[in-house]
Design a protein around this motif. Structure first.
Motif, short mmCIF file in Angstrom:
data_model
loop_
_atom_site.label_atom_id
_atom_site.label_comp_id
_atom_site.label_asym_id
_atom_site.label_seq_id
_atom_site.Cartn_x
_atom_site.Cartn_y
_atom_site.Cartn_z
N GLU A 1 27.10 23.17 48.67
CA GLU A 1 26.17 22.09 48.39
C GLU A 1 25.41 22.32 47.09
N LYS A 2 25.38 23.58 46.62
CA LYS A 2 24.71 23.90 45.36
C LYS A 2 25.22 25.25 44.87
N ASP A 3 25.00 25.54 43.60
CA ASP A 3 25.47 26.81 43.03
C ASP A 3 24.48 27.94 43.28
N ASP A 4 23.19 27.62 43.29
CA ASP A 4 22.16 28.64 43.48
C ASP A 4 21.90 28.89 44.96
N MET A 5 21.27 30.04 45.26
CA MET A 5 21.02 30.39 46.66
C MET A 5 19.65 31.05 46.81
N ASP A 6 18.92 30.64 47.82
CA ASP A 6 17.67 31.29 48.19
C ASP A 6 18.03 32.52 49.02
N VAL A 7 17.91 33.70 48.42
CA VAL A 7 18.37 34.93 49.06
C VAL A 7 17.59 35.22 50.34
N ASP A 8 16.30 34.95 50.34
CA ASP A 8 15.50 35.22 51.53
C ASP A 8 15.93 34.34 52.70
N LEU A 9 16.20 33.07 52.41
CA LEU A 9 16.68 32.18 53.47
C LEU A 9 18.06 32.59 53.96
N ALA A 10 18.92 33.00 53.04
CA ALA A 10 20.26 33.45 53.43
C ALA A 10 20.17 34.67 54.32
N ARG A 11 19.31 35.60 53.94
CA ARG A 11 19.13 36.80 54.76
C ARG A 11 18.65 36.43 56.16
N GLN A 12 17.71 35.51 56.23
CA GLN A 12 17.18 35.14 57.54
C GLN A 12 18.23 34.47 58.40
N ASP A 13 19.11 33.68 57.78
CA ASP A 13 20.20 33.06 58.54
C ASP A 13 21.08 34.11 59.21
N VAL A 14 21.42 35.16 58.46
CA VAL A 14 22.29 36.21 59.00
C VAL A 14 21.56 36.99 60.09
N VAL A 15 20.29 37.32 59.83
CA VAL A 15 19.51 38.05 60.84
C VAL A 15 19.34 37.21 62.10
N ASP A 16 19.05 35.93 61.93
CA ASP A 16 18.87 35.06 63.10
C ASP A 16 20.16 34.98 63.93
N ALA A 17 21.29 34.93 63.26
CA ALA A 17 22.57 34.90 63.99
C ALA A 17 22.76 36.18 64.78
N ALA A 18 22.42 37.32 64.18
CA ALA A 18 22.56 38.60 64.87
C ALA A 18 21.61 38.68 66.07
N LEU A 19 20.37 38.21 65.90
CA LEU A 19 19.42 38.23 67.01
C LEU A 19 19.88 37.32 68.14
N ALA A 20 20.45 36.18 67.79
CA ALA A 20 20.98 35.29 68.82
C ALA A 20 22.14 35.94 69.57
N LEU A 21 22.95 36.70 68.84
CA LEU A 21 24.09 37.39 69.44
C LEU A 21 23.62 38.38 70.51
N VAL A 22 22.67 39.23 70.16
CA VAL A 22 22.23 40.26 71.10
C VAL A 22 21.39 39.67 72.22
N ALA A 23 20.71 38.55 71.96
CA ALA A 23 19.95 37.89 73.02
C ALA A 23 20.88 37.28 74.06
N ARG A 24 22.02 36.79 73.58
CA ARG A 24 22.98 36.12 74.47
C ARG A 24 23.88 37.12 75.18
N HIS A 25 24.10 38.28 74.56
CA HIS A 25 25.03 39.26 75.11
C HIS A 25 24.33 40.63 75.13
N SER A 26 23.78 40.98 76.26
CA SER A 26 23.01 42.22 76.37
C SER A 26 23.87 43.47 76.29
N ASP A 27 25.20 43.30 76.39
CA ASP A 27 26.09 44.46 76.35
C ASP A 27 26.57 44.78 74.94
N VAL A 28 26.10 44.07 73.93
CA VAL A 28 26.49 44.37 72.55
C VAL A 28 25.84 45.68 72.11
N GLY A 29 26.70 46.64 71.73
CA GLY A 29 26.20 47.95 71.32
C GLY A 29 26.35 48.23 69.85
N ALA A 30 27.05 47.36 69.12
CA ALA A 30 27.22 47.49 67.68
C ALA A 30 27.67 46.13 67.16
#
Length: 249
Positions: free
Chosen positions: A177-206
């Motif tokens: 959608e654009k050439d530039d990227m807000d690095v802080d927002l991108a980082r938060q997207d990845v972190v949020d996905a990881a937090l959702a993963l471990v919240a949904r699956h308590s057996d995730v160990g890595a």
């Protein structure tokens, strides 16, 4: 061979036959315009060793991630062969979704090939205690199919989450959608996905990060989840270590 010389020879004979020397690893790149920050696979300064790049024309993130890389295999094979001709002794790619081409690329170039960060999942699983599983954070969970997982040796029931619903990462990298990227927002997207993963699956160990643009955020994911995190940087570092083992003593 690290410099073209035959080890152990009575005289130093330089071996020819390549166009470029001292760069054993070749990377097949998608054609994209988003910024490749430090830590991104496509930023040459990310690597503590030199790499050879080859952009595959027409292989956009949209075509590879959302459309199954349909029709692109011949282009990837041609680009991989060119990297080998130039001097690459092994090939990797800058999209985890290219696990689909793992077998074909390895057969076509006759050198070691590691197409996807997902190939680490079985290795990481072997390190975990009973009852724990490896979770996957991907750029697009909706299009990471059983075929992608099977090609990388990943269990088909592996827990995963994607970044499709984030505010920046998916919009810039996949939707372009654009050439530039807000690095802080991108980082938060990845972190949020990881937090959702471990919240949904308590057996995730890595966690294994599928996307090769995620290594800049791996430390943030580890800090947020408290789990070991592996990505394309960890895999390629291991891959390269076999091409150029460290000399001791």
């Amino acid at each position: 061979m690290t410099d073209g010389f035959r080890p152990g020879a009575a005289t130093r004979i330089a071996r020819g036959g390549k166009a470029i020397y001292g760069v054993p690893l070749g990377i097949l790149m998608l054609e994209a315009r988003f910024p490749r920050i430090s830590g991104d696979m496509g930023n040459g300064a990310t690597w503590p060793f030199p790499v050879l790049y080859r952009v595959v024309g027409g292989a956009s993130p949209d075509k590879v991630v959302l459309k199954g890389a349909a029709g692109l295999l011949p282009d990837f094979i041609a680009a991989a062969r060119e990297l080998v001709r130039l001097g690459a002794e092994a090939i990797t790619t800058n999209c985890g979704f290219l696990s689909l081409f793992q077998r074909e690329l390895a057969a076509a170039v006759n050198v070691p090939v590691a197409t996807s960060s997902l190939m680490q999942v079985p290795w990481v699983q072997a390190t975990l205690p009973p009852g724990q599983r490896v979770g996957i954070v991907t750029v697009s969970a909706a299009t990471l199919t059983p075929a992608h997982l099977e090609a990388a040796g990943v269990p088909l029931d592996a827990p995963m989450t994607g970044t499709e619903n984030g505010r920046e990462f998916f919009r810039v990298l996949i939707k372009a959608e654009k050439d530039d990227m807000d690095v802080d927002l991108a980082r938060q997207d990845v972190v949020d996905a990881a937090l959702a993963l471990v919240a949904r699956h308590s057996d995730v160990g890595a966690i294994v990060l599928e996307c090769t643009n995620m290594p800049p955020y791996a430390a943030a994911v580890q800090e947020a989840t408290g789990l070991p995190v592996y990505d394309i940087y960890s895999m390629v570092s291991w891959f390269h270590a076999g091409l150029r083992p460290r000399r001791f003593g």
